[in-house]
Design an enzyme around this catalytic site. Structure first.
Site, PDB file in Angstrom:
ATOM      1  CG  HIS A   1      -5.263   0.816   3.437  1.00  0.00           C
ATOM      2  ND1 HIS A   1      -4.107   0.188   3.010  1.00  0.00           N
ATOM      3  CD2 HIS A   1      -4.840   1.894   4.176  1.00  0.00           C
ATOM      4  CE1 HIS A   1      -3.054   0.852   3.456  1.00  0.00           C
ATOM      5  NE2 HIS A   1      -3.472   1.883   4.174  1.00  0.00           N
TER       6      HIS A   1
ATOM      7  CG  HIS B   1      -0.044  -3.927  -3.971  1.00  0.00           C
ATOM      8  ND1 HIS B   1       0.593  -2.779  -4.389  1.00  0.00           N
ATOM      9  CD2 HIS B   1      -0.125  -3.851  -2.615  1.00  0.00           C
ATOM     10  CE1 HIS B   1       0.892  -2.042  -3.333  1.00  0.00           C
ATOM     11  NE2 HIS B   1       0.474  -2.657  -2.251  1.00  0.00           N
TER      12      HIS B   1
ATOM     13  CG  ASP C   1      -3.358  -7.286   3.754  1.00  0.00           C
ATOM     14  OD1 ASP C   1      -2.894  -6.955   4.848  1.00  0.00           O
ATOM     15  OD2 ASP C   1      -3.696  -6.475   2.873  1.00  0.00           O
TER      16      ASP C   1
END
Length: 471
Positions: free
Chosen positions: A309, A355, A409
């Site tokens: 995460h 994802h 990210d």
């Protein structure tokens, strides 16, 4: 503790049309409500909460239909794709990405107030949007900025002392979550519950706790950073600055890029990502037991700290630096593809790509890429990230099991590193500060709508085997 100054000004709502493009690139129009009242709490009390309570009652009484089937794959696959949460502020579309109250990130960049023309949205404006569904005026945003500046320092000394009990080498997220837990001693919800507050009023102390928590998490996060990396030399907050700029200031960064663009952009796009991700779901789950926002958000931070995460933004930069150390900055796309395969074949993932929901490159990635192309196009690490993006799309997207789409990210660590925040282990704390806006907004609505204790049913492997035999 009252967080916002009461200003008894409410006027007629007005609306304006904001153009949006859907997946097929056709044009549609979304009515975005705005208001001129300056008191956020009054906005909720006088109109929005009663209206949404009635709306939920109607759904419960009139709409009894099914919304989907649960498969064995869902049960064994982490409930992925299973619809089971009501989440007020956001919706995550697999193709379009996150929408904050119906607005995409590019649309938020256009309509939410900024510190100066052409700048990134002020996080306070996003908070108003998340709570009310309305685009705030600059005056409304300024009222929130003032409220944050006026937030008291109750329990901050306790928080500092509690963090100082930990080794300075403890992971930043451990120190951050511990600091948030220490703030819990000021919880207005706990006090009100112990005095027997009626459940219809639960949302009021939840609101106070949430707003105070949002105001104080940058102080906790900055204290952790300065303690770990700057010999404990802390910087007091500047009450003239907005949320994002003040956070950067307390960390020790004074450049206009870090204030005006990067930190405001970062906080906005990381604020939430629908309700099913680990941190958001954890906060909602814990709060469903009537734990106060401090306890709930601290639990969410512990979920955010996981490598699958929020810790991924730390892992991305470390992985990119490992590529540079082994192959050099001028690595070719073919060499980079081989390095990706080396990583995948070793049983690891390439952090920043893939994802659970998204099925294309979405605005949370592209807005950071556009920022980098404008401000740091020659940065070697940015150029490497660009090559990596091309490698995934050109060479790897047709593989059945691989999900090549970059997530938020994939870029953030490179931007932070360029502007001097090089301590990768700290990056998830920035994520956590941002996530306070989305999680706390939902907690207020959880209590306002009277959402129940979350209690799904579990089954055994034998039960699943029997079900499969019946199919």
């Amino acid at each position: 503790m009252v967080f916002y100054r009461s200003v008894s000004l409410l006027s007629k709502l007005r609306s304006r049309a904001v153009q949006q493009s859907n997946v097929s690139n056709s044009v549609r129009w979304l009515q975005v409500q705005t208001s001129s009242g300056l008191d956020l709490r009054s906005e909720l009390v006088q109109e929005l909460i009663p209206e949404q309570q009635d709306r939920l009652k109607k759904i419960k009484s009139d709409m009894k239909g099914s919304i989907g089937n649960i498969t064995v794959d869902m049960v064994l696959g982490g409930m992925r794709g299973m619809t089971g949460l009501l989440w007020k502020p956001h919706y995550l579309d697999p193709d379009e990405g996150i929408r904050f109250r119906g607005l995409s990130i590019p649309e938020c960049q256009k309509v939410l107030p900024a510190a100066k023309p052409g700048g990134e949205p002020l996080p306070e404006g996003l908070l108003w949007l998340l709570l009310t569904g309305k685009v705030p005026s600059k005056e409304q945003v300024n009222s929130i900025v003032s409220g944050i500046a006026e937030s008291g320092i109750i329990s901050l000394i306790i928080m500092y002392t509690t963090i100082d009990a930990l080794p300075v080498t403890a992971h930043p997220m451990t120190q951050f979550a511990t600091g948030v837990m220490a703030l819990q001693v000021q919880s207005e919800f706990q006090k009100a519950y112990e005095k027997g507050i009626h459940k219809s009023k639960y949302w009021e102390p939840t609101y106070e706790d949430s707003m105070n928590l949002i105001a104080q998490v940058p102080l906790v996060a900055a204290y952790v950073y300065r303690r770990m990396y700057k010999n404990g030399d802390t910087i007091p907050k500047d009450e003239s600055l907005d949320y994002g700029a003040n956070f950067a200031h307390m960390l020790g960064f004074s450049s206009s890029e870090m204030h005006e663009l990067l930190m405001r952009l970062y906080v906005t796009i990381h604020s939430d990502h629908e309700g099913g991700n680990v941190s958001a779901h954890t906060g909602h789950l814990v709060a469903s037991a009537l734990s106060d926002p401090y306890l709930s958000f601290a639990a969410a931070l512990n979920g955010l700290a996981g490598p699958l995460h929020g810790l991924a933004n730390q892992e991305v930069l470390l992985w990119i630096k490992s590529v540079v150390e082994e192959c050099g900055e001028n690595i070719s796309k073919e060499q980079l593809k081989d390095y990706v395969w080396k990583t995948l074949n070793s049983g690891k993932v390439v952090p920043g790509f893939g994802h659970g929901v998204l099925r294309k490159t979405v605005p949370r990635y592209t807005c950071q890429r556009e920022f980098a192309m404008k401000h740091l196009p020659e940065d070697p690490l940015f150029q490497l990230v660009s090559k990596l993006y091309e490698v995934f799309l050109l060479f790897l997207q047709n593989l059945a099991k691989l999900k090549p789409w970059p997530n938020v990210d994939a870029h953030s660590g490179v931007l932070l590193n360029y502007y001097g925040l090089t301590e990768a282990r700290y990056y998830t704390v920035l994520f956590g500060v941002s996530r306070a806006l989305g999680i706390c907004s939902q907690l207020i609505w959880d209590r306002a709508l009277g959402l129940p204790l979350e209690r799904p049913k579990s089954v055994t492997m034998e039960w699943l085997e029997n079900q499969c035999k019946k199919a």
